[in-house]
Motif scaffolding. Structure first.
Motif, PDB file in Angstrom:
ATOM      1  N   VAL A 136     -39.949   2.649 -18.798  1.00  0.00           N
ATOM      2  CA  VAL A 136     -39.611   1.355 -19.370  1.00  0.00           C
ATOM      3  C   VAL A 136     -38.073   1.217 -18.947  1.00  0.00           C
ATOM      4  O   VAL A 136     -37.268   2.078 -19.023  1.00  0.00           O
ATOM      5  CB  VAL A 136     -39.453   1.279 -21.024  1.00  0.00           C
ATOM      6  CG1 VAL A 136     -38.996   0.242 -21.368  1.00  0.00           C
ATOM      7  CG2 VAL A 136     -41.110   1.456 -21.411  1.00  0.00           C
ATOM      8  N   ARG A 137     -37.785  -0.188 -18.467  1.00  0.00           N
ATOM      9  CA  ARG A 137     -36.356  -0.551 -18.004  1.00  0.00           C
ATOM     10  C   ARG A 137     -35.774  -0.862 -19.105  1.00  0.00           C
ATOM     11  O   ARG A 137     -36.042  -1.736 -20.092  1.00  0.00           O
ATOM     12  CB  ARG A 137     -36.492  -1.466 -16.985  1.00  0.00           C
ATOM     13  CG  ARG A 137     -35.231  -1.818 -16.045  1.00  0.00           C
ATOM     14  CD  ARG A 137     -35.553  -2.806 -14.963  1.00  0.00           C
ATOM     15  NE  ARG A 137     -36.463  -2.025 -14.064  1.00  0.00           N
ATOM     16  CZ  ARG A 137     -36.193  -1.339 -13.087  1.00  0.00           C
ATOM     17  NH1 ARG A 137     -35.068  -0.480 -13.025  1.00  0.00           N
ATOM     18  NH2 ARG A 137     -37.141  -0.749 -12.235  1.00  0.00           N
ATOM     19  N   LEU A 138     -34.346  -0.258 -19.246  1.00  0.00           N
ATOM     20  CA  LEU A 138     -33.350  -0.852 -20.102  1.00  0.00           C
ATOM     21  C   LEU A 138     -33.027  -2.511 -20.034  1.00  0.00           C
ATOM     22  O   LEU A 138     -33.015  -2.759 -18.826  1.00  0.00           O
ATOM     23  CB  LEU A 138     -32.069   0.020 -20.085  1.00  0.00           C
ATOM     24  CG  LEU A 138     -32.269   1.345 -20.690  1.00  0.00           C
ATOM     25  CD1 LEU A 138     -32.851   2.573 -19.727  1.00  0.00           C
ATOM     26  CD2 LEU A 138     -30.800   2.109 -20.837  1.00  0.00           C
ATOM     27  N   ASP A 181     -47.554   3.535 -20.347  1.00  0.00           N
ATOM     28  CA  ASP A 181     -47.118   3.581 -18.879  1.00  0.00           C
ATOM     29  C   ASP A 181     -48.335   3.285 -18.230  1.00  0.00           C
ATOM     30  O   ASP A 181     -49.076   4.086 -17.766  1.00  0.00           O
ATOM     31  CB  ASP A 181     -46.657   4.987 -18.506  1.00  0.00           C
ATOM     32  CG  ASP A 181     -46.143   4.841 -17.298  1.00  0.00           C
ATOM     33  OD1 ASP A 181     -46.183   3.802 -16.428  1.00  0.00           O
ATOM     34  OD2 ASP A 181     -45.734   5.995 -16.658  1.00  0.00           O
ATOM     35  N   LEU A 182     -48.522   1.989 -17.795  1.00  0.00           N
ATOM     36  CA  LEU A 182     -49.494   1.280 -17.048  1.00  0.00           C
ATOM     37  C   LEU A 182     -49.559   1.610 -15.700  1.00  0.00           C
ATOM     38  O   LEU A 182     -50.281   1.113 -14.807  1.00  0.00           O
ATOM     39  CB  LEU A 182     -49.816  -0.183 -17.429  1.00  0.00           C
ATOM     40  CG  LEU A 182     -49.886  -0.663 -18.806  1.00  0.00           C
ATOM     41  CD1 LEU A 182     -50.194  -1.961 -18.776  1.00  0.00           C
ATOM     42  CD2 LEU A 182     -51.183   0.340 -19.426  1.00  0.00           C
ATOM     43  N   LYS A 183     -48.476   2.321 -15.220  1.00  0.00           N
ATOM     44  CA  LYS A 183     -48.400   2.721 -13.945  1.00  0.00           C
ATOM     45  C   LYS A 183     -49.209   3.899 -13.620  1.00  0.00           C
ATOM     46  O   LYS A 183     -49.592   4.622 -12.491  1.00  0.00           O
ATOM     47  CB  LYS A 183     -46.698   2.828 -13.305  1.00  0.00           C
ATOM     48  CG  LYS A 183     -46.145   1.484 -13.239  1.00  0.00           C
ATOM     49  CD  LYS A 183     -44.923   1.789 -12.861  1.00  0.00           C
ATOM     50  CE  LYS A 183     -44.079   0.445 -12.880  1.00  0.00           C
ATOM     51  NZ  LYS A 183     -42.567   0.702 -12.500  1.00  0.00           N
ATOM     52  N   ASP A 194     -49.682  -8.432 -17.098  1.00  0.00           N
ATOM     53  CA  ASP A 194     -49.583  -7.956 -15.814  1.00  0.00           C
ATOM     54  C   ASP A 194     -51.070  -7.359 -14.996  1.00  0.00           C
ATOM     55  O   ASP A 194     -51.652  -7.724 -14.427  1.00  0.00           O
ATOM     56  CB  ASP A 194     -48.503  -7.203 -15.465  1.00  0.00           C
ATOM     57  CG  ASP A 194     -47.189  -7.993 -15.230  1.00  0.00           C
ATOM     58  OD1 ASP A 194     -47.207  -9.267 -15.336  1.00  0.00           O
ATOM     59  OD2 ASP A 194     -46.049  -7.287 -14.826  1.00  0.00           O
ATOM     60  N   LEU A 195     -51.418  -6.469 -16.176  1.00  0.00           N
ATOM     61  CA  LEU A 195     -52.510  -5.848 -15.944  1.00  0.00           C
ATOM     62  C   LEU A 195     -53.788  -6.592 -15.660  1.00  0.00           C
ATOM     63  O   LEU A 195     -54.644  -6.684 -14.813  1.00  0.00           O
ATOM     64  CB  LEU A 195     -52.900  -4.711 -16.965  1.00  0.00           C
ATOM     65  CG  LEU A 195     -54.252  -3.882 -16.911  1.00  0.00           C
ATOM     66  CD1 LEU A 195     -54.279  -3.065 -15.421  1.00  0.00           C
ATOM     67  CD2 LEU A 195     -54.364  -2.879 -18.042  1.00  0.00           C
ATOM     68  N   ALA A 196     -53.875  -7.868 -17.017  1.00  0.00           N
ATOM     69  CA  ALA A 196     -54.746  -8.663 -16.724  1.00  0.00           C
ATOM     70  C   ALA A 196     -55.049  -9.596 -15.447  1.00  0.00           C
ATOM     71  O   ALA A 196     -55.754 -10.020 -15.186  1.00  0.00           O
ATOM     72  CB  ALA A 196     -54.638  -9.460 -17.869  1.00  0.00           C
ATOM     73  N   GLN A 197     -53.951  -9.650 -14.728  1.00  0.00           N
ATOM     74  CA  GLN A 197     -53.739 -10.624 -13.650  1.00  0.00           C
ATOM     75  C   GLN A 197     -54.240  -9.721 -12.232  1.00  0.00           C
ATOM     76  O   GLN A 197     -54.013 -10.032 -11.016  1.00  0.00           O
ATOM     77  CB  GLN A 197     -52.484 -11.126 -13.365  1.00  0.00           C
ATOM     78  CG  GLN A 197     -52.107 -12.117 -14.506  1.00  0.00           C
ATOM     79  CD  GLN A 197     -50.631 -12.523 -14.413  1.00  0.00           C
ATOM     80  OE1 GLN A 197     -50.479 -13.497 -13.745  1.00  0.00           O
ATOM     81  NE2 GLN A 197     -50.185 -12.107 -15.667  1.00  0.00           N
ATOM     82  N   THR A 198     -54.704  -8.415 -12.615  1.00  0.00           N
ATOM     83  CA  THR A 198     -55.228  -7.568 -11.171  1.00  0.00           C
ATOM     84  C   THR A 198     -56.704  -7.460 -11.253  1.00  0.00           C
ATOM     85  O   THR A 198     -57.394  -7.769 -12.280  1.00  0.00           O
ATOM     86  CB  THR A 198     -54.312  -6.262 -11.306  1.00  0.00           C
ATOM     87  OG1 THR A 198     -55.165  -5.372 -12.392  1.00  0.00           O
ATOM     88  CG2 THR A 198     -53.029  -6.134 -11.487  1.00  0.00           C
ATOM     89  N   ASP A 199     -57.186  -7.140  -9.960  1.00  0.00           N
ATOM     90  CA  ASP A 199     -58.460  -7.014  -9.929  1.00  0.00           C
ATOM     91  C   ASP A 199     -59.378  -6.105 -11.028  1.00  0.00           C
ATOM     92  O   ASP A 199     -60.360  -6.373 -11.371  1.00  0.00           O
ATOM     93  CB  ASP A 199     -58.939  -6.793  -8.291  1.00  0.00           C
ATOM     94  CG  ASP A 199     -58.808  -7.971  -7.666  1.00  0.00           C
ATOM     95  OD1 ASP A 199     -58.536  -8.963  -7.988  1.00  0.00           O
ATOM     96  OD2 ASP A 199     -58.658  -7.425  -6.287  1.00  0.00           O
TER      97      ASP A 199
END
Length: 455
Positions: free
Chosen positions: A53-55, A188-190, A221-226
């Motif tokens: 996560v980015r601060l 962490d979805l990466k 963001d995940l929803a917009q990937t294949d």
């Protein structure tokens, strides 16, 4: 406390996170011998758990001046003050180098299990303040130790004690038995394994702060990937949606924090998340196929979801301080002098003025709760606040009362935070949220991914 009996004893600092290591730096600068006790195996152990996560604060806002002085002779170069670090960046490029400079002043795998006065339990008055503190430690290798301290600074944070989903502050019925479907952290979805858990699934996100914003943006963001086709979020709020729900937006003086709220709003407006308002979770029910149905206190039953992300804040673990005489507010579990200044029903980050030893003192002299832990259940904490706290405390312990009471910090305002009723649920704050200033758990984090308009 009698100076003659404690002068050669260390000041024990609990926790090698941002506030704890800054405390050690200020104590060292003042000529004290700090001893930092860290449960984890590295500095910033809690921060590392949200490394992805980015601060929403820049490098210029998350490093402490006394710490920088300690680091300078090692050749350490401060990262670009205008850049936004991730939790992992913060731990690797600042917290760990600082701990390394402190050397044997930091002990890892050391869990504090109790703090008291030597020879005095909580009820004994006689000669109490003349006694040093006794700190009980359990090490990861099974050893136990008891050591004495002249003062104790608890910077252990709140990361290990997330608040439950139940609207009463207690776990909802069935919440514990549904643990396999619940996380209390921003995922962490990466990570491919974590990504697979949420891809193509329906996920309930419970919470209204920066952590919830982050989770919503990640899922969108995940929803917009294949691979994420069919990914949907159900966003559950205890209150309704109004003009301040998504934070300060472009009016926020912390731009990344404002962008985070806008990213969450985009997730809702884009149809990737459905908002359910006025819903107070009462029960987790399991379906025959293992999914979860959330039932509200009003009897409403939501559609079944595959996963639940609970981001309703954190609370301090006070169990190991039970033999000390702490003065804590009955609502926030923050020091009584500090509580009115940070009440999330009245204040935001920008309206909490910097504070120090006067607001952080307790009936038990010589013990201080600092950093996120000092805020108890309040969500509006920033790293800079913790650095100012420990600067003041170190000055006080050194007898420099003028410096202890001097304000050396100006906090950024947010465009909309503040006002009764704004804060429904504290989210995490790191990262720690619920209000506008926290993030997923303990300090100043929470920006959305770049593709969602964050940093």
């Amino acid at each position: 406390m009698s100076e003659s009996t404690t002068v050669d004893l260390p000041v024990v600092v609990i926790g090698a996170g941002p506030a704890g290591l800054a405390a050690a730096a200020h104590l060292t600068e003042r000529g004290f011998e700090p001893l930092v006790l860290e449960t984890g195996r590295a500095a910033g152990a809690a921060v590392r758990e949200w490394a992805h996560v980015r601060l929403f604060s820049t490098w210029g806002e998350v490093t402490d001046p006394a710490a920088e002085k300690l680091l300078a002779p090692t050749g350490w170069v401060k990262p670009d003050p205008a850049a936004y670090p991730s939790g992992g960046d913060w731990a690797d490029h600042y917290l760990q180098p600082l701990a390394d400079v402190l050397g044997d002043k930091v002990r890892y795998g050391a869990t504090v299990t109790g703090v008291s006065r030597s020879g005095r339990d909580r009820i004994v008055d006689a000669d109490r303040e003349a006694q040093p503190f006794v700190v009980h430690i359990a090490y990861a290798d099974g050893r136990e130790e008891r050591l004495m301290a002249r003062a104790v600074i608890d910077a252990s944070g709140t990361w290990t004690t997330p608040s439950p989903a139940g609207a009463s502050g207690l776990p909802a019925l069935g919440e514990r038995t549904s643990a396999d479907r619940i996380t209390y952290r921003v995922p962490d979805l990466k990570d491919p394994a974590v990504r697979a858990r949420y891809a193509g699934k329906r996920t309930a996100v419970i919470g209204s702060g920066a952590s919830a914003f982050t989770a919503l943006a990640y899922l969108a963001d995940l929803a917009q990937t294949d691979e994420g086709t069919g990914t949907r979020a159900t966003w559950i709020l205890r209150r309704g949606i109004n003009g301040s729900t998504f934070g300060g937006g472009e009016a926020d003086q912390l731009p990344a924090r404002g962008a985070l709220g806008l990213a969450a709003q985009a997730a809702v407006d884009g149809g990737y998340a459905d908002a359910v308002t006025g819903f107070r979770t009462d029960t987790f029910e399991r379906t025959d196929d293992g999914r979860v149905i959330l039932v509200g206190e009003d009897g409403r039953r939501l559609d079944a979801v595959d996963e639940v992300i609970v981001l309703t804040g954190f609370r301090p673990d006070l169990s190991f301080l039970d033999e000390l005489r702490l003065g804590l507010d009955e609502r926030l579990q923050a020091p009584v002098e500090l509580a009115p200044l940070i009440d999330p029903n009245q204040h935001s980050c920008g309206t909490v003025y910097p504070h120090g030893v006067n607001e952080l003192s307790h009936p038990e002299k010589g013990v201080y709760l600092v950093g996120m832990k000092s805020y108890g259940r309040a969500p509006t904490f920033l790293a800079l606040t913790g650095y100012e706290q420990v600067r003041s405390i170190a000055a006080h312990l050194a007898g420099d009362h003028e410096a202890a009471e001097r304000v050396e910090l100006t906090l950024p305002e947010t465009g909309v935070c503040g006002g009764a009723g704004l804060f429904d649920e504290p989210a995490a704050a790191e990262e720690t949220g619920g209000g506008c200033c926290g993030a997923p758990a303990t300090l100043t984090i929470g920006a959305a991914p770049a593709s969602s308009g964050g940093c």
